[in-house]
Scaffold this motif. Structure first.
Motif, PDB file in Angstrom:
ATOM      1  N   LEU A  86       1.127   0.899  -8.601  1.00 48.26           N
ATOM      2  CA  LEU A  86      -0.279   0.520  -8.426  1.00 48.26           C
ATOM      3  C   LEU A  86      -0.760  -0.285  -9.638  1.00 48.26           C
ATOM      4  O   LEU A  86      -1.451  -1.299  -9.494  1.00 48.26           O
ATOM      5  N   VAL A 116      -5.072  -2.364  -4.607  1.00 46.41           N
ATOM      6  CA  VAL A 116      -4.553  -2.287  -3.238  1.00 46.41           C
ATOM      7  C   VAL A 116      -5.678  -1.810  -2.326  1.00 46.41           C
ATOM      8  O   VAL A 116      -6.573  -1.120  -2.815  1.00 46.41           O
ATOM      9  N   PRO A 117      -5.645  -2.146  -1.059  1.00 46.88           N
ATOM     10  CA  PRO A 117      -4.664  -2.934  -0.346  1.00 46.88           C
ATOM     11  C   PRO A 117      -4.470  -4.345  -0.931  1.00 46.88           C
ATOM     12  O   PRO A 117      -5.439  -4.996  -1.321  1.00 46.88           O
ATOM     13  N   GLN A 143      -8.988  -6.745  -1.720  1.00 54.16           N
ATOM     14  CA  GLN A 143     -10.291  -6.385  -1.166  1.00 54.16           C
ATOM     15  C   GLN A 143     -10.205  -6.318   0.363  1.00 54.16           C
ATOM     16  O   GLN A 143     -10.136  -7.346   1.064  1.00 54.16           O
ATOM     17  N   THR A 144     -10.255  -5.095   0.843  1.00 54.68           N
ATOM     18  CA  THR A 144     -10.068  -4.815   2.270  1.00 54.68           C
ATOM     19  C   THR A 144     -10.893  -5.728   3.176  1.00 54.68           C
ATOM     20  O   THR A 144     -10.368  -6.321   4.126  1.00 54.68           O
ATOM     21  N   ARG A 170      -7.033   2.675   3.175  1.00 54.95           N
ATOM     22  CA  ARG A 170      -7.755   1.433   3.434  1.00 54.95           C
ATOM     23  C   ARG A 170      -6.895   0.377   4.110  1.00 54.95           C
ATOM     24  O   ARG A 170      -7.409  -0.656   4.545  1.00 54.95           O
ATOM     25  N   TYR A 181       0.860  -1.182   0.000  1.00 50.31           N
ATOM     26  CA  TYR A 181       0.000   0.000   0.000  1.00 50.31           C
ATOM     27  C   TYR A 181       0.895   1.230   0.000  1.00 50.31           C
ATOM     28  O   TYR A 181       2.109   1.116   0.108  1.00 50.31           O
TER      29      TYR A 181
HETATM   30  N1  LIG Z   1     -13.083  -2.491  -2.682  1.00 47.08           N
HETATM   31  C1  LIG Z   1     -11.658  -2.291  -2.757  1.00 47.08           C
HETATM   32  C2  LIG Z   1     -11.352  -0.883  -3.200  1.00 47.08           C
HETATM   33  C3  LIG Z   1      -9.903  -0.690  -3.448  1.00 47.08           C
HETATM   34  C4  LIG Z   1      -9.571   0.747  -3.802  1.00 47.08           C
HETATM   35  O1  LIG Z   1     -10.419   1.526  -4.245  1.00 47.08           O
HETATM   36  N2  LIG Z   1      -8.308   1.107  -3.623  1.00 47.08           N
HETATM   37  C5  LIG Z   1      -7.851   2.444  -3.941  1.00 47.08           C
HETATM   38  C6  LIG Z   1      -6.747   2.866  -2.992  1.00 47.08           C
HETATM   39  S1  LIG Z   1      -7.314   2.966  -1.345  1.00 47.08           S
HETATM   40  C7  LIG Z   1      -7.279   2.452  -5.341  1.00 47.08           C
HETATM   41  O2  LIG Z   1      -6.556   1.558  -5.688  1.00 47.08           O
HETATM   42  N3  LIG Z   1      -7.619   3.487  -6.133  1.00 47.08           N
HETATM   43  C8  LIG Z   1      -7.052   3.686  -7.443  1.00 47.08           C
HETATM   44  C9  LIG Z   1      -7.680   2.888  -8.524  1.00 47.08           C
HETATM   45  O3  LIG Z   1      -8.744   2.268  -8.290  1.00 47.08           O
HETATM   46  O4  LIG Z   1      -7.114   2.880  -9.609  1.00 47.08           O
HETATM   47  C10 LIG Z   1     -11.031  -2.607  -1.411  1.00 47.08           C
HETATM   48  O5  LIG Z   1     -11.678  -2.395  -0.368  1.00 47.08           O
HETATM   49  O6  LIG Z   1      -9.899  -3.098  -1.361  1.00 47.08           O
END
Ligand SMILES: N[C@@H](CCC(=O)N[C@@H](CS)C(=O)NCC(=O)O)C(=O)O
Length: 213
Positions: free
Chosen positions: A41, A47-48, A59-60, A15, A9
Motif C-alpha cells: 500500500l 488505493v483503489p 480516487q474511486t 472501495r 487493491y
Molecule cells: N477518497 C479515496 C479514499 C481512498 C482510501 O481511503 N483507501 C483506503 C483503502 S479502501 C486506504 O488506502 N486506507 C489506508 C490509508 O489511507 O493509508 C478513494 O475513494 O479512492
C-alpha cells in the motif's frame, strides 16, 4: 495502453468492488494485482488504483466516472448525468452504511444494522421503487442501462445479504433485480468463479486491518 485495465487493491470488496462491477457490466475484462501487506500500500500510496488507457488512476469516484463515460453508462446529456449522479451517490451512502456494519463494536453491531436496514426499507428503496414505477421503463435513466442501474443492483444484493427478504414490499424492484441480473455481462459476473468478491467475513478483518490501518 492497449491491454486490459489492471486493478490494484486487496483481495476483498472494499472501495474496489463498485469498479469491478462497472467494468464487468461494460463487458471489459480486467486483471487484478492484490496488495498483501502495508508495504504494498505504501508503494502505491493510494488505493483503489487502476491502470487504464496509459493512466494510473486513483480516487474511486474519478475512476468510476471515467469508466462510466468511456463505456456509455453515464447518460446522453448533462441532465441525465445529473440524475445518474444523484442516484449513484444516494446508493453509495446506503452501501457504505451497510458495509460499515462489520467494523462496529460488538455491542453496537445489531443496532447499527437495524438502522441501516430501516433506512434501506423506508428511505432508499421506496425512492427507486417509485422512480421505476412512475416512468414504467426497464432502466432508471433514459430507458438505457447506466451506472445507476449497476449501483442499484449491487446495493440491493448487499442489503439482501443482511436481510434476504429486503425487497418483499418492493415488487418493482424485484422485477428490476431479475431483469438487470439477466443482462449477459452482469449474469456472468454474478456466477461463481467471476472476479466478484465474496461478502467480507469477520475472520478476514485482521489481514485487511494490517494493510489499511
Ligand atoms: N477518497 C479515496 C479514499 C481512498 C482510501 O481511503 N483507501 C483506503 C483503502 S479502501 C486506504 O488506502 N486506507 C489506508 C490509508 O489511507 O493509508 C478513494 O475513494 O479512492
Amino acid at each position: 495502453m492497449s491491454g486490459k485495465p489492471v486493478l490494484h487493491y486487496a483481495n476483498s470488496r472494499g472501495r474496489m468492488e463498485p469498479i469491478r462491477w462497472l467494468l464487468a457490466a461494460a463487458g471489459v475484462e480486467f486483471e487484478e494485482k492484490f496488495i498483501e501487506k502495508k508495504e504494498d500500500l505504501q508503494k502505491l500510496k493510494s488505493v483503489p488504483m487502476v491502470e487504464i488507457d496509459g493512466m494510473k488512476m486513483v480516487q474511486t469516484r474519478a475512476i468510476l466516472n471515467y469508466i462510466a463515460g468511456k463505456y456509455n453508462l453515464y447518460g446522453k446529456d448533462l441532465k441525465e448525468r445529473a440524475l445518474i449522479d444523484m442516484y449513484v451517490e444516494g446508493l453509495a451512502d446506503l452501501y457504505e452504511l451497510v458495509m460499515m456494519n462489520i467494523i462496529q463494536p460488538a455491542d453496537k453491531k445489531e443496532e447499527h444494522l437495524a438502522n441501516a436496514l430501516d433506512k434501506a426499507a423506508n428511505r432508499y428503496f421506496p425512492v427507486f421503487e417509485k422512480v421505476l414505477k412512475d416512468h414504467g421503463q426497464d432502466f432508471l435513466v433514459g430507458n438505457k442501462l447506466s451506472r445507476a442501474d449497476v449501483s442499484l443492483l449491487e446495493t440491493i444484493l448487499v442489503v439482501e445479504e443482511c436481510k434476504p427478504d429486503a425487497l418483499a414490499k418492493f415488487p418493482v424492484l424485484q422485477s428490476f433485480k431479475a431483469r438487470i441480473s439477466n443482462i449477459p455481462n452482469i449474469k456472468k459476473f454474478l456466477q461463481p468463479g467471476s472476479q466478484r468478491k465474496p461478502r467480507l467475513q469477520e475472520k478476514d478483518l485482521p489481514k485487511l486491518m494490517a494493510i489499511f490501518y
